[in-house]
Design a protein around this motif. Structure first.
Motif: not given
Ligand SMILES: Nc1ncnc2c1ncn2[C@@H]1O[C@H](COP(=O)(O)OP(=O)(O)OP(=O)(O)O)[C@@H](O)[C@H]1O
Ligand SMILES: [Mg+2]
Lengths: 249, 478
Positions: A85, A170-171
């Motif tokens: 992220q 992740d994102e």
């Protein structure tokens, strides 16, 4: 491929994952959604082996092996990849040197010979082209001075180079502009196969428009509280999380 | 042809009658005028050289050991040192099996060839011929260009006018305690002269002077680049050098005449003592260069060794438009202490200096950067840029930065940047996640951190230095 069973994890005596159950088979795409702070990144860190998080209960089986016994780099050698992220900067280390080291260390870990320089170079060119990255990125310091979107694209470039079995994104969509989102999603789709699986952690439907998930899970307060098909993501986009929170109050 | 080479080696060995009787060629400990007379006599030196030494000795007697560096150690007893020991052959070992396995492991990690391993650890060798022939071709090429590259002793005999003219002009005898001591008792070192307008075609390395490699603890080096010439000089070796001598006090003087350029690169890897900090070399070095008009001197150093290091390669930018550069990586681990840095003294107009210092501290070590930028009253438009970074590994080590600036001219532009960082858990986990184990990750991050300095080293030296950093920091985290 991966079977997570009643996984509990804590940091500094605070329990964050409170019994996660999740099974992913080769070829599948799973999306994990959920409110901020619900434990999505923690789950990916625990799968990747970050030792900051103490696993207090449960198990993770990866292709028949107990993943929790392995160091993070060993997990990587076995084909686990995490697109961070918040990707980390390493000043003075070029993208190409970093990925070369990563590939050859992974090969060494699997008892294979290092990749030949020429093959490495060709592959870097190919994958950079796939993600429509300018070649000049390869000689820049890893993530140093990269924009948010460039960092994310660079994560997927590394994924393309390492060809993992299980990729957790992740994102990856946050920070990407509309064109970049399409390009990155296209890249991920090209890397899909019947042998590998992808977990997409996201807050928005838009990435899932490009990469169609087979399953959508809602993570709330350290637990997967709801699972469904792609329609669940649409429902969340429409209604938000209040109804989920109410159901689990 | 190999007979010739063998003759050459033996000839040099016997030249000063050194190998006659080892016992009688080592003086008993202690230092006084007679000892200095004896050293000079043994080396068959001219009267001026002896007078010079004696004068240095008188100065030294009145001087005090400096206590301003940020290091603590038991002060050496100068009367307990033996000041003259003929460059006798180290005791030869029969095979590598007799060598400390720890040392061999390090050699291997550094990628040093078997022959080279033998040479460095003093194992009897029959393959010397190879490197000797390299050295011979090397000498021939240099001679054709009029370049002089020899030991200091030889230079005093063969080129007294050059030595006499320049010795001590950059670092006067009374410069500091250790320089004075060195001036009084130095036994050997290297001498190099590049004639006007000549570009030295290869890196000059002490490495090639194999039969004179045993230079001892008070080494004296003088490099003279005449007008418009260029030379790149490499000192040291990445292989760990173990030495019985605890105290090393070398002096290096560089003279860059008009339009000349000297690039001086050092990799220093003296024995740092064991993990508990016992043993290890004290390294007190004075290095300085002087630049005439349009001249340039670059110091590049990678320091990983010694128990205590005290070293400030400096530039006196005397001529207008002259340039001084200092690029340094200093690594300390375990109980090592290093106080290093540079002095840039701007005297001429439009003089420029650059300082890039990268300190890495691990274990319980202490690493200090000490830098002085002085701009004289005549030095119009002097410019300096300094970047001093410290990298800490673990939380028991220390990094200290002492920048001093003295500007006597209003046009001076002095920029100083300093950072202190740690190798973050985040960085390590990121590398781990990509399949890179922690040791490798540290090496990668450290090499990235030192890149600006390593880039200044000649290619093959840079590769060695990189490996050396890895080995020095092995086991320092986790
Ligand atoms: N190292 C840590 N120390 C203390 N608390 C932590 C740590 N890591 C995570 N937490 C806490 O655990 C909870 C879950 O964090 P996590 O980052 O997994 O959430 P997330 O679902 O990824 O959120 P977001 O959608 O905002 O990215 C948060 O309350 C967070 O503050
Ligand atoms: Mg998160």
């Amino acid at each position: 491929m991966i079977k997570i069973n009643n996984l509990k994890a804590q940091v500094e005596d605070k329990e964050i994952l409170k019994g996660i159950n999740l099974e992913i088979n080769p070829g599948e795409i799973h999306a994990i959604m959920g409110p901020n702070g619900s434990g999505k990144s923690t789950l990916s860190s625990v799968i990747a082996g970050r030792d900051e998080y103490e696993v207090t209960d449960g198990s993770i089986d990866f292709n028949g092996e107990d993943l929790l016994d392995l160091d993070p780099e060993e997990r990587a050698h076995k084909g686990i990849f995490l697109s961070f992220q918040y990707p980390v900067e390493i000043p003075g280390v070029t993208v190409s040197n970093f990925i070369k080291t990563a590939i050859n260390e992974s090969r060494k870990g699997r008892g294979e010979e290092p990749m030949e320089a020429r093959e490495m170079l060709a592959k870097m060119r190919e994958k950079a082209a796939l993600l429509e990255m300018d070649k000049s990125y390869l000689s820049r310091s890893l993530n140093e001075g990269f924009s948010g979107g460039e960092k994310k694209r660079n994560e997927i470039f590394q994924m393309a180079m390492l060809e993992p079995k299980l990729a957790i994104l992740d994102e990856t969509d946050s920070g990407l502009d509309i064109d970049a989102l399409r390009i990155v999603a296209g890249g991920v789709n090209k890397l899909r196969s019947a042998e590998n699986a992808v977990v997409i952690i996201t807050h928005y439907q838009r990435l899932l428009d490009y990469i169609k998930p087979d399953f959508v899970h809602v993570l709330y307060n350290g637990k997967i509280v709801k699972s469904g098909g792609p329609e669940l993501a649409h429902e969340l986009e429409e209604k938000g999380y209040d109804w989920i929170k109410a159901e689990n109050a | 042809m190999s007979d010739e080479i063998l003759d050459e080696i033996t000839a040099t060995e016997y030249k000063y009658g050194f190998t006659t009787d080892i016992e009688s060629d080592t003086l008993p400990p202690g230092l006084n005028e007679d000892v200095i007379r004896l050293i000079s006599e043994k080396k068959n030196e001219p009267q001026w050289m002896l007078d010079w030494r004696l004068d240095a000795f008188k100065t030294w007697l009145e001087m005090k050991e400096p206590d301003w560096p940020n290091v603590t150690y038991a002060k050496p007893d100068f009367q307990a040192v033996s000041y003259y020991s003929a460059p006798k052959q180290k005791k030869e070992l029969e095979s590598l099996d007799e060598v400390d396995p720890e040392l061999l492991r390090t050699f291997e990690r550094l990628g040093i060839s078997l022959d080279e391993q033998k040479r460095l650890s003093g194992v009897a060798m029959d393959v010397v011929v190879d490197s000797v022939s390299v050295a011979t071709t090397f000498k021939k090429t240099l001679a054709e260009k009029g370049i002089i590259f020899c030991s200091m002793s030889e230079a005093i005999q063969e080129h007294p006018e050059l030595v006499r003219k320049h010795l001590g002009t950059v670092i006067p005898k009374r410069d500091n305690f250790y320089a004075a001591l060195n001036s009084a008792v130095f036994t050997d070192g290297s001498f190099c002269y590049i004639p006007k307008g000549v570009r030295c075609p290869m890196e000059l390395s002490t490495y090639f002077r194999i039969n004179e490699a045993n230079t001892g603890q008070f080494e004296r080096t003088l490099v003279i680049a005449d007008e418009g010439s260029y030379v790149s000089y490499l000192e040291g070796c990445t292989a760990p050098s173990r030495d019985e001598n605890q105290l090393h006090a070398a002096v290096v003087e560089l003279v860059a005449m008009e339009d000349a350029e000297i690039k001086y690169s050092t990799v220093q890897n003296w024995y740092p003592g064991d993990a508990q900090g016992k043993g290890g070399v004290f390294n007190f070095v004075t290095k300085r260069g002087i630049c005439e008009r349009n001249a340039k001197i670059s110091w590049t150093q990678v320091e990983t060794g010694s128990a205590v290091t005290w070293k400030y390669p400096s530039c006196i930018l005397k001529g207008d438009n002259s340039i001084g550069e200092f690029y340094s990586v200093a690594v300390t681990n375990n109980y090592q202490q290093a106080d290093t840095g540079t002095k840039m003294v701007h005297l001429g107009k439009n003089t420029k200096s650059t300082i890039i210092s990268k300190g890495i501290s691990a274990g319980k070590s202490h690493n200090s950067y000490r830098g002085l930028v002085r701009v004289g009253a005549r030095a119009e438009n002097a410019r300096n840029f300094s970047q001093c970074d410290s990298l800490l590994m673990g939380d028991q080590c220390g990094a200290h930065t002492f920048p001093y600036i003295e500007a006597q001219h209003p046009t001076a532009q002095i920029e100083h940047e300093a950072t202190t960082s740690k190798i973050g858990e985040d960085q390590l986990f990121y590398c781990n996640q990509r399949g890179i184990g922690t040791e490798e990750a540290i090496a990668l991050i450290v090499n990235g951190y030192c890149k600006d300095v390593l880039n200044q080293l000649p290619m093959e030296f840079a590769v060695e230095a990189q490996k050396l950093l890895e080995v020095s920091l092995e086991g320092s985290v986790g």
